[in-house]
Design an enzyme around this catalytic site. Sequence first.
Site, mmCIF file in Angstrom:
data_model
loop_
_atom_site.group_PDB
_atom_site.id
_atom_site.type_symbol
_atom_site.label_atom_id
_atom_site.label_comp_id
_atom_site.label_asym_id
_atom_site.label_seq_id
_atom_site.Cartn_x
_atom_site.Cartn_y
_atom_site.Cartn_z
ATOM 1 N N SER A 94 -23.545 -10.731 0.619
ATOM 2 C CA SER A 94 -24.558 -11.586 1.257
ATOM 3 C C SER A 94 -24.534 -12.963 0.628
ATOM 4 O O SER A 94 -24.202 -13.124 -0.558
ATOM 5 C CB SER A 94 -25.941 -10.967 1.047
ATOM 6 O OG SER A 94 -26.943 -11.894 1.416
ATOM 7 N N TYR A 135 -32.910 -6.916 -3.440
ATOM 8 C CA TYR A 135 -31.882 -6.978 -2.389
ATOM 9 C C TYR A 135 -30.739 -7.882 -2.839
ATOM 10 O O TYR A 135 -29.559 -7.508 -2.772
ATOM 11 C CB TYR A 135 -32.477 -7.497 -1.082
ATOM 12 C CG TYR A 135 -31.423 -7.832 -0.044
ATOM 13 C CD1 TYR A 135 -30.736 -6.822 0.624
ATOM 14 C CD2 TYR A 135 -31.090 -9.162 0.248
ATOM 15 C CE1 TYR A 135 -29.738 -7.119 1.556
ATOM 16 C CE2 TYR A 135 -30.111 -9.466 1.176
ATOM 17 C CZ TYR A 135 -29.442 -8.450 1.827
ATOM 18 O OH TYR A 135 -28.458 -8.744 2.738
HETATM 19 O O1 NJP Z 1 -28.146 -5.740 9.795
HETATM 20 P P1 NJP Z 1 -28.729 -4.794 10.926
HETATM 21 P P2 NJP Z 1 -26.964 -6.809 9.833
HETATM 22 N N1 NJP Z 1 -27.828 4.909 6.622
HETATM 23 O O2 NJP Z 1 -30.072 -4.392 10.447
HETATM 24 C C1 NJP Z 1 -27.232 0.613 9.305
HETATM 25 C C2 NJP Z 1 -25.580 -8.069 5.386
HETATM 26 N N2 NJP Z 1 -26.072 -9.431 5.632
HETATM 27 O O3 NJP Z 1 -25.941 -6.463 10.816
HETATM 28 O O4 NJP Z 1 -28.830 3.588 10.627
HETATM 29 C C3 NJP Z 1 -26.845 4.553 7.471
HETATM 30 O O5 NJP Z 1 -28.593 -5.408 12.270
HETATM 31 C C4 NJP Z 1 -27.999 0.385 10.607
HETATM 32 O O6 NJP Z 1 -27.874 1.487 11.496
HETATM 33 P P3 NJP Z 1 -29.011 2.643 11.743
HETATM 34 C C5 NJP Z 1 -26.658 -7.003 5.285
HETATM 35 O O7 NJP Z 1 -27.192 -6.912 3.993
HETATM 36 C C6 NJP Z 1 -26.753 -9.759 6.769
HETATM 37 O O8 NJP Z 1 -27.578 -8.148 9.867
HETATM 38 O O9 NJP Z 1 -28.591 3.214 13.060
HETATM 39 N N3 NJP Z 1 -26.799 3.361 8.078
HETATM 40 C C7 NJP Z 1 -27.242 -0.771 11.237
HETATM 41 O O10 NJP Z 1 -26.106 -0.306 11.933
HETATM 42 C C8 NJP Z 1 -25.879 -5.757 5.646
HETATM 43 O O11 NJP Z 1 -25.225 -5.204 4.534
HETATM 44 C C9 NJP Z 1 -27.183 -11.068 6.954
HETATM 45 O O12 NJP Z 1 -30.342 1.955 11.747
HETATM 46 C C10 NJP Z 1 -27.795 2.495 7.828
HETATM 47 C C11 NJP Z 1 -26.779 -1.557 10.019
HETATM 48 O O13 NJP Z 1 -26.831 -0.688 8.873
HETATM 49 C C12 NJP Z 1 -24.829 -6.274 6.625
HETATM 50 O O14 NJP Z 1 -24.768 -7.682 6.469
HETATM 51 C C13 NJP Z 1 -26.927 -12.043 6.006
HETATM 52 C C14 NJP Z 1 -28.841 2.789 6.958
HETATM 53 C C15 NJP Z 1 -27.682 -2.731 9.744
HETATM 54 O O15 NJP Z 1 -27.729 -3.557 10.878
HETATM 55 C C16 NJP Z 1 -25.172 -5.982 8.068
HETATM 56 O O16 NJP Z 1 -26.417 -6.588 8.355
HETATM 57 C C17 NJP Z 1 -26.221 -11.688 4.868
HETATM 58 C C18 NJP Z 1 -28.833 4.061 6.342
HETATM 59 N N4 NJP Z 1 -29.820 4.467 5.526
HETATM 60 C C19 NJP Z 1 -25.813 -10.371 4.700
HETATM 61 N N5 NJP Z 1 -29.688 1.733 6.915
HETATM 62 C C20 NJP Z 1 -27.963 -11.495 8.162
HETATM 63 N N6 NJP Z 1 -28.023 -10.686 9.219
HETATM 64 O O17 NJP Z 1 -28.524 -12.619 8.197
HETATM 65 C C21 NJP Z 1 -29.181 0.803 7.734
HETATM 66 O O18 NJP Z 1 -25.962 -12.640 3.950
HETATM 67 N N7 NJP Z 1 -28.055 1.262 8.302
#
Ligand code: NJP
Length: 242
Positions: free
Chosen positions: A138, A151
């Site tokens: 991130s 985080y």
């Molecule tokens: O997040 P989001 P992003 N077990 O919330 C899954 C980093 N990042 O795409 O389980 C298994 O749309 C969840 O799926 P579900 C950020 O830290 C972002 O923005 O079905 N899976 C969904 O597919 C992260 O590492 C920004 O709810 C789990 C996904 O994770 C990555 O980019 C900026 C889970 C999250 O989708 C993707 O973020 C930055 C679990 N317990 C870094 N919990 C930004 N968006 O601005 C969640 O610097 N998931």
Amino acid sequence: MSYALITGASRGIGLAIAAELARRKYNLLLVARSGDQLQKLAQQLAADHNVKVDSLAVDLSDAVAPQQVINWCKTNKYDVSVLVNNAGYGLSGQFEQYSLTDNLAMMQVNMTSLVQLTQLFLPELRRQSRGYILNIASSTAYQALPGMSLYAATKVFVLNFSRGLHHELAGTSVSVTCISPGATDTGFNDRAQINQKARDAAKKITMTPDDVAQQAVAAMLAGKAEVITGGINKLGAFAAWL
Ligand code: NJP
């Protein structure tokens, strides 16, 4: 073509990376908690790109989940040549407002599951003619971030683990790339319940998940160690909003 396994593939950056890899004719293994959503996406991606796609619903806050993921791959004889450790989320607000259980769950998803999956899949990646690990850190890994302290710390961990492993594996058939997206339009900030002022400011510099995915996959295939999408100057502004 072998398989690319993407965690957090049900939406956002993970889904965009999956689509970008499918466009490049990788077969896909989609992993997240939302099983129904993953199945729908699997059908759509397979039809759109003429690749094989399967999915597994697991909760990566559960310490046994990474073993379940590799067992599933072994049972189905999926040769994995790309591991994308993308699943992650952010707790925002004061550190003290969260329970230890909440904090440990985020650490398990953002850090420990990533380490477990890396450890479990490395022998498999080494068996392929070329293997790739793409870890998503991130922009917040590059600075202290009051309001998202833990985080940001999990993402420092991802960044430095990836950097070290990149050098350890230099000269082997497996490369490790770490991408740090800036603010990306996925709904992440809403889910993290970041305050409205920060959310409004983030909208001005937000990238699309497709932009991030294209840069991430290109960097991975080029064997780069580390890429920041969004630009470091924009990151400085982010801390001030919280
Ligand atoms: O997040 P989001 P992003 N077990 O919330 C899954 C980093 N990042 O795409 O389980 C298994 O749309 C969840 O799926 P579900 C950020 O830290 C972002 O923005 O079905 N899976 C969904 O597919 C992260 O590492 C920004 O709810 C789990 C996904 O994770 C990555 O980019 C900026 C889970 C999250 O989708 C993707 O973020 C930055 C679990 N317990 C870094 N919990 C930004 N968006 O601005 C969640 O610097 N998931």
